[in-house]
Design a protein around this motif. Structure first.
Motif, PDB file in Angstrom:
ATOM      1  N   ALA A 163      41.456  40.507  27.167  1.00  0.00           N
ATOM      2  CA  ALA A 163      42.048  41.582  27.846  1.00  0.00           C
ATOM      3  C   ALA A 163      41.499  41.757  29.449  1.00  0.00           C
ATOM      4  CB  ALA A 163      41.510  42.794  27.141  1.00  0.00           C
ATOM      5  N   VAL A 164      40.410  41.331  29.675  1.00  0.00           N
ATOM      6  CA  VAL A 164      39.796  41.191  30.936  1.00  0.00           C
ATOM      7  C   VAL A 164      40.756  40.188  31.852  1.00  0.00           C
ATOM      8  CG1 VAL A 164      38.123  40.890  32.619  1.00  0.00           C
ATOM      9  CG2 VAL A 164      37.695  42.137  30.579  1.00  0.00           C
ATOM     10  N   LYS A 165      40.960  39.210  31.267  1.00  0.00           N
ATOM     11  CA  LYS A 165      41.674  38.056  32.018  1.00  0.00           C
ATOM     12  C   LYS A 165      43.351  38.558  32.264  1.00  0.00           C
ATOM     13  CE  LYS A 165      43.008  33.159  31.827  1.00  0.00           C
ATOM     14  NZ  LYS A 165      42.961  31.989  30.803  1.00  0.00           N
ATOM     15  N   TYR A 166      43.891  39.137  31.222  1.00  0.00           N
ATOM     16  CA  TYR A 166      45.250  39.386  31.396  1.00  0.00           C
ATOM     17  C   TYR A 166      45.589  40.840  31.558  1.00  0.00           C
ATOM     18  CZ  TYR A 166      45.959  34.656  29.449  1.00  0.00           C
ATOM     19  OH  TYR A 166      46.020  33.267  29.374  1.00  0.00           O
ATOM     20  N   SER A 170      40.178  47.261  34.562  1.00  0.00           N
ATOM     21  CA  SER A 170      40.348  48.775  34.592  1.00  0.00           C
ATOM     22  C   SER A 170      41.148  49.096  33.068  1.00  0.00           C
ATOM     23  CB  SER A 170      41.090  49.285  35.409  1.00  0.00           C
ATOM     24  OG  SER A 170      42.457  48.399  35.555  1.00  0.00           O
ATOM     25  N   SER A 171      42.097  47.992  32.631  1.00  0.00           N
ATOM     26  CA  SER A 171      42.594  48.348  31.561  1.00  0.00           C
ATOM     27  C   SER A 171      41.809  48.049  30.186  1.00  0.00           C
ATOM     28  CB  SER A 171      44.119  47.287  31.280  1.00  0.00           C
ATOM     29  OG  SER A 171      44.744  48.013  32.319  1.00  0.00           O
ATOM     30  N   ALA A 172      41.169  46.702  30.351  1.00  0.00           N
ATOM     31  CA  ALA A 172      40.182  46.430  29.464  1.00  0.00           C
ATOM     32  C   ALA A 172      38.774  47.463  29.158  1.00  0.00           C
ATOM     33  CB  ALA A 172      39.930  44.987  29.601  1.00  0.00           C
ATOM     34  N   GLY A 173      38.651  48.009  30.329  1.00  0.00           N
ATOM     35  CA  GLY A 173      37.514  48.636  30.216  1.00  0.00           C
ATOM     36  C   GLY A 173      37.641  50.092  29.159  1.00  0.00           C
ATOM     37  N   SER A 174      38.696  50.420  29.183  1.00  0.00           N
ATOM     38  CA  SER A 174      38.994  51.701  28.400  1.00  0.00           C
ATOM     39  C   SER A 174      38.942  51.322  26.880  1.00  0.00           C
ATOM     40  CB  SER A 174      40.376  52.315  28.669  1.00  0.00           C
ATOM     41  OG  SER A 174      41.567  51.355  28.146  1.00  0.00           O
ATOM     42  N   ARG A 175      38.905  49.789  26.364  1.00  0.00           N
ATOM     43  CA  ARG A 175      38.522  49.806  25.139  1.00  0.00           C
ATOM     44  C   ARG A 175      36.963  49.652  24.760  1.00  0.00           C
ATOM     45  NH1 ARG A 175      37.462  44.704  22.737  1.00  0.00           N
ATOM     46  NH2 ARG A 175      37.905  44.536  20.683  1.00  0.00           N
ATOM     47  N   GLY A 176      36.691  50.450  23.489  1.00  0.00           N
ATOM     48  CA  GLY A 176      35.302  50.820  23.327  1.00  0.00           C
ATOM     49  C   GLY A 176      35.022  49.278  22.604  1.00  0.00           C
ATOM     50  N   VAL A 177      33.953  48.762  22.970  1.00  0.00           N
ATOM     51  CA  VAL A 177      33.446  47.559  22.316  1.00  0.00           C
ATOM     52  C   VAL A 177      31.934  47.850  21.615  1.00  0.00           C
ATOM     53  CG1 VAL A 177      32.674  45.211  22.829  1.00  0.00           C
ATOM     54  CG2 VAL A 177      34.518  46.112  24.006  1.00  0.00           C
ATOM     55  N   VAL A 178      31.749  47.425  20.447  1.00  0.00           N
ATOM     56  CA  VAL A 178      30.420  47.527  19.767  1.00  0.00           C
ATOM     57  C   VAL A 178      29.936  46.232  19.724  1.00  0.00           C
ATOM     58  CG1 VAL A 178      29.770  48.102  17.436  1.00  0.00           C
ATOM     59  CG2 VAL A 178      31.607  49.280  18.252  1.00  0.00           C
ATOM     60  N   ARG A 179      28.562  46.510  20.124  1.00  0.00           N
ATOM     61  CA  ARG A 179      28.126  45.183  20.201  1.00  0.00           C
ATOM     62  C   ARG A 179      26.543  45.233  19.293  1.00  0.00           C
ATOM     63  NH1 ARG A 179      29.292  45.559  25.729  1.00  0.00           N
ATOM     64  NH2 ARG A 179      27.288  46.763  26.102  1.00  0.00           N
ATOM     65  N   ALA A 180      25.922  44.198  18.892  1.00  0.00           N
ATOM     66  CA  ALA A 180      24.661  44.137  18.105  1.00  0.00           C
ATOM     67  C   ALA A 180      23.882  45.285  18.446  1.00  0.00           C
ATOM     68  CB  ALA A 180      24.058  42.715  18.153  1.00  0.00           C
ATOM     69  N   ASN A 520      52.345  43.533  26.055  1.00  0.00           N
ATOM     70  CA  ASN A 520      52.199  44.843  25.376  1.00  0.00           C
ATOM     71  C   ASN A 520      51.564  44.687  24.113  1.00  0.00           C
ATOM     72  OD1 ASN A 520      53.706  46.370  27.230  1.00  0.00           O
ATOM     73  ND2 ASN A 520      55.712  45.587  26.649  1.00  0.00           N
ATOM     74  N   LEU A 521      51.809  43.520  23.330  1.00  0.00           N
ATOM     75  CA  LEU A 521      51.150  43.397  21.988  1.00  0.00           C
ATOM     76  C   LEU A 521      49.571  43.135  22.057  1.00  0.00           C
ATOM     77  CD1 LEU A 521      53.043  40.646  20.464  1.00  0.00           C
ATOM     78  CD2 LEU A 521      53.110  42.836  19.670  1.00  0.00           C
ATOM     79  N   LEU A 522      49.130  42.683  23.381  1.00  0.00           N
ATOM     80  CA  LEU A 522      47.734  42.529  23.748  1.00  0.00           C
ATOM     81  C   LEU A 522      47.106  43.814  23.925  1.00  0.00           C
ATOM     82  CD1 LEU A 522      45.149  41.110  24.306  1.00  0.00           C
ATOM     83  CD2 LEU A 522      45.887  40.669  26.716  1.00  0.00           C
ATOM     84  N   ARG A 523      47.888  44.875  24.355  1.00  0.00           N
ATOM     85  CA  ARG A 523      47.376  46.348  24.679  1.00  0.00           C
ATOM     86  C   ARG A 523      47.329  46.831  23.429  1.00  0.00           C
ATOM     87  NH1 ARG A 523      51.401  45.679  28.902  1.00  0.00           N
ATOM     88  NH2 ARG A 523      50.657  45.684  30.807  1.00  0.00           N
ATOM     89  N   MET A 524      48.271  46.786  22.610  1.00  0.00           N
ATOM     90  CA  MET A 524      48.298  47.296  21.049  1.00  0.00           C
ATOM     91  C   MET A 524      47.071  46.775  20.422  1.00  0.00           C
ATOM     92  SD  MET A 524      52.168  47.665  19.538  1.00  0.00           S
ATOM     93  CE  MET A 524      51.466  48.610  18.213  1.00  0.00           C
ATOM     94  N   LEU A 525      46.663  45.459  20.548  1.00  0.00           N
ATOM     95  CA  LEU A 525      45.355  44.890  19.982  1.00  0.00           C
ATOM     96  C   LEU A 525      44.147  45.603  20.507  1.00  0.00           C
ATOM     97  CD1 LEU A 525      46.311  41.094  19.967  1.00  0.00           C
ATOM     98  CD2 LEU A 525      45.786  42.839  17.810  1.00  0.00           C
ATOM     99  N   CYS A 526      43.997  45.764  21.661  1.00  0.00           N
ATOM    100  CA  CYS A 526      43.052  46.524  22.275  1.00  0.00           C
ATOM    101  C   CYS A 526      42.916  47.808  21.753  1.00  0.00           C
ATOM    102  CB  CYS A 526      43.091  46.548  23.636  1.00  0.00           C
ATOM    103  SG  CYS A 526      43.102  44.986  24.694  1.00  0.00           S
ATOM    104  N   LYS A 527      43.922  48.553  21.427  1.00  0.00           N
ATOM    105  CA  LYS A 527      43.906  49.917  21.254  1.00  0.00           C
ATOM    106  C   LYS A 527      43.761  50.150  19.566  1.00  0.00           C
ATOM    107  CE  LYS A 527      46.804  54.106  20.855  1.00  0.00           C
ATOM    108  NZ  LYS A 527      48.192  54.592  21.260  1.00  0.00           N
ATOM    109  N   HIS A 528      44.119  49.023  18.913  1.00  0.00           N
ATOM    110  CA  HIS A 528      43.975  49.298  17.326  1.00  0.00           C
ATOM    111  C   HIS A 528      42.917  48.504  16.642  1.00  0.00           C
ATOM    112  CE1 HIS A 528      47.033  52.395  17.214  1.00  0.00           C
ATOM    113  NE2 HIS A 528      47.984  51.531  18.076  1.00  0.00           N
ATOM    114  N   LYS A 529      42.753  47.118  17.187  1.00  0.00           N
ATOM    115  CA  LYS A 529      41.812  46.203  16.427  1.00  0.00           C
ATOM    116  C   LYS A 529      40.568  46.099  17.159  1.00  0.00           C
ATOM    117  CE  LYS A 529      43.508  43.923  13.692  1.00  0.00           C
ATOM    118  NZ  LYS A 529      43.766  44.186  12.313  1.00  0.00           N
ATOM    119  N   SER A 530      39.661  45.510  16.332  1.00  0.00           N
ATOM    120  CA  SER A 530      38.381  45.091  16.995  1.00  0.00           C
ATOM    121  C   SER A 530      38.245  43.577  17.403  1.00  0.00           C
ATOM    122  CB  SER A 530      37.205  45.479  15.791  1.00  0.00           C
ATOM    123  OG  SER A 530      37.717  45.072  14.613  1.00  0.00           O
TER     124      SER A 530
END
Length: 543
Positions: A163-166, A170-180, A520-530
């Motif tokens: 997400a950061v690469k493509y 800013s867009s990727a930063g809105s995606r919540g990421v869970v880490r260990a 657009n599919l990548l954006r949906m992945l960021c929104k709905h998938k982990s």
């Protein structure tokens, strides 16, 4: 004396009913997050839903040549397709069923897995220990299992990196990421990561927990103590690594365990900790995973050898039970325990046979696969099992190019279905659709898949099949529309590997300007998938 605990044989068996571990025939383990189940199934009917399930689809993606076929693409025309979304993962209580406080140990029967090598080694260790001053005896390194972490660096969230690469920071930063570090550093935290699909973070946490058990980085080839808990942690780690296709480090980390026959893999190696308990510390599912591992790296022959070695031991145990003796043949057994033991071991034998069929398919030995499935069907106790196995035989026949045989097996499956429900269901329509495709009757196949879609509108596999038929009928835009609708109507389920690959392939067939649609599919992945998709770039065909 407490009632014998059957969980000792090949390890613990306390797992929720109907759990499955890599025994979906014809389906890659990478398609099934169920593989993260710990422990083993004592179900005697795993084939009711587990043999060639209805998540079968034709594929129009490009396949590699025969010399490049791997265990995960052994079905060139009929393949497993539907990944399990994080929201449909089992309840967290189904994970880590034996992790946590050590179980209360009662007197247990000995294990037939105790080979002559183990007996001799244990006798030798006992003599040496008795003749040595207290605290001064250490066993030879050759009789010890000494694992350690090979994958030392923490795994990053792969989807976040793409997400950061493509899409930009800013867009990727809105995606919540869970880490260990966002969860508790214990089994509860690991359950949460598995439940939500943050698999790479889960691997990172297993590294922390395994290190705490004294088997972390730099510990390989160094003596260590093994417990049911530590082996359950390794099982979890290996299963998740397999799910995201980290086969190379997995193989290196699994190597020190060998075939789990060294003395320190048995309870009697630790008499002070487990008193009179005997048998293997190793969960059955861990044995099965390691036995199958070569198949995932293009060596199905080696996996087949390991699986047959397991079957030989299990067959001897079943033979002893049928003669009224304990599994190891050392004594007699009550009728109640005999019945329970036979139920456990025939169920496990079936699971291993499922894995053998997978290997046979990988080797294109369809005759062997058909023979095993036919034997299992003849031994089936319920119409559900008979129906599922007949359906599996139908699809193996299609793989082998025997369309007439496939049709006969579909009739047999239909007859069994009449004992279950009066009208055709999704499995039956899918079988008929696949047979139609084999005959080149794409309109008839489309009609059958459409009937299946009427029954299960959110079935992603059926949507994939509909799109394939539309493509071969020259209706490209409709095929794209079907897959797009499947994603938008149920993003959690629709955003899986096979559907994304197929949709991006259709985009490329439609136009050379497909980049924005893929993004657009990548954006949906960021929104709905982990972080459950092993290779996002490959799925979206981004360069």
């Amino acid at each position: 004396m407490d009632k014998p605990n059957l969980s000792q044989y090949f390890g613990g068996s306390e797992v929720p009913p109907a759990s499955q571990f890599f025994d979906e025939i014809g389906t890659s383990p990478s398609d099934m997050i169920q593989s993260v189940y710990l422990g083993d199934s004592e179900e005697t009917q795993p084939i009711t839903t587990g043999v060639f399930p209805t998540n079968m689809t034709t594929s129009f993606t490009e396949h590699r040549g025969p010399q490049e076929i791997s265990f995960t693409n052994v079905l060139p025309t009929v393949s497993g397709s539907t990944a399990i979304p994080a929201t449909s993962l089992p309840d967290p209580s189904t994970f880590f069923d034996t992790i946590g406080p050590e179980p209360q140990i009662g007197a247990i029967k000995s294990n037939i897995v105790t080979s002559s090598v183990l007996t001799e080694a244990m006798d030798g260790l006992s003599i040496k220990a008795q003749s040595s001053p207290k605290g001064s005896f250490f066993p030879e390194r050759e009789v010890l299992t000494m694992p350690g972490l090979v994958l030392e660096e923490e795994l990053a969230d792969a989807l976040q990196e793409v997400a950061v690469k493509y899409l930009g920071v800013s867009s990727a930063g809105s995606r919540g990421v869970v880490r260990a570090e966002h969860v508790s550093r214990d089994e509860a935290g690991l359950r949460e990561l598995l439940r939500t699909g943050y698999l790479r973070a889960a691997i990172n946490l297993t590294a922390t927990l395994i290190s705490a058990a004294g088997q972390g980085a730099g510990r390989m080839h160094r003596p260590t103590k093994h417990t049911p808990r530590s082996l359950q942690l390794w099982l979890t780690r290996f299963a998740v690594m397999c799910r995201i296709k980290l086969y190379e480090p997995l193989a290196k980390e699994a190597e020190p365990f060998g075939d789990f026959s060294k003395p320190d893999m048995f309870y009697q190696f630790y008499p002070d900790a487990y008193e009179n308990r005997t048998g293997s510390l190793v969960p059955f599912s861990l044995r099965l995973l390691i036995a199958e591992l070569p198949a995932h790296v293009g060596k199905p022959e080696e996996a087949m050898d390991r699986l047959y070695a397991m079957l030989d031991v299990m067959q001897q145990m079943i033979s002893n039970l049928n003669e009224g003796r304990t599994e190891d043949g050392s004594g007699t057994i009550t009728l109640e325990d005999k019945t329970e033991s036979l139920r456990l071991w025939t169920g496990r034998q079936t699971r291993v046979l499922h894995s053998v069929v997978n290997c046979a398919i990988a080797l294109k030995d369809y005759r062997l696969a058909t023979k095993i499935l036919t034997t299992l069907r003849d031994q089936s106790a319920t119409p559900q099992q008979q129906r599922a196995l007949s359906s599996a035989l139908c699809r193996v026949s299609l793989l082998a190019g025997h369309v007439k045989a496939a049709l006969l097996h579909s009739f047999t499956a239909k007859e069994a279905r009449h004992h279950i429900c009066p009208t055709p269901d999704v499995r039956e329509y899918v079988d008929l659709g696949l047979i139609d495709i084999a005959h080149g009757k794409y309109q008839d196949a489309y009609n059958n898949f459409a009937r299946a879609a009427d029954q299960e509108p959110t079935n992603i596999m059926v949507a994939n099949n509909l799109a394939v038929c539309l493509l071969y009928m020259g209706r490209l835009k409709e095929a794209i529309s079907v897959l797009q609708k499947a994603i938008h109507s149920d993003p959690e389920r629709g955003l899986n590997e096979s559907l994304l690959i197929n949709l991006c392939t259709l985009y490329e067939l439609e136009s050379s300007k497909t980049n924005e649609k893929k993004l657009n599919l990548l954006r949906m992945l960021c929104k709905h998938k982990s972080d459950t998709i092993p290779n996002v770039l490959e799925c979206l065909k981004l360069t």
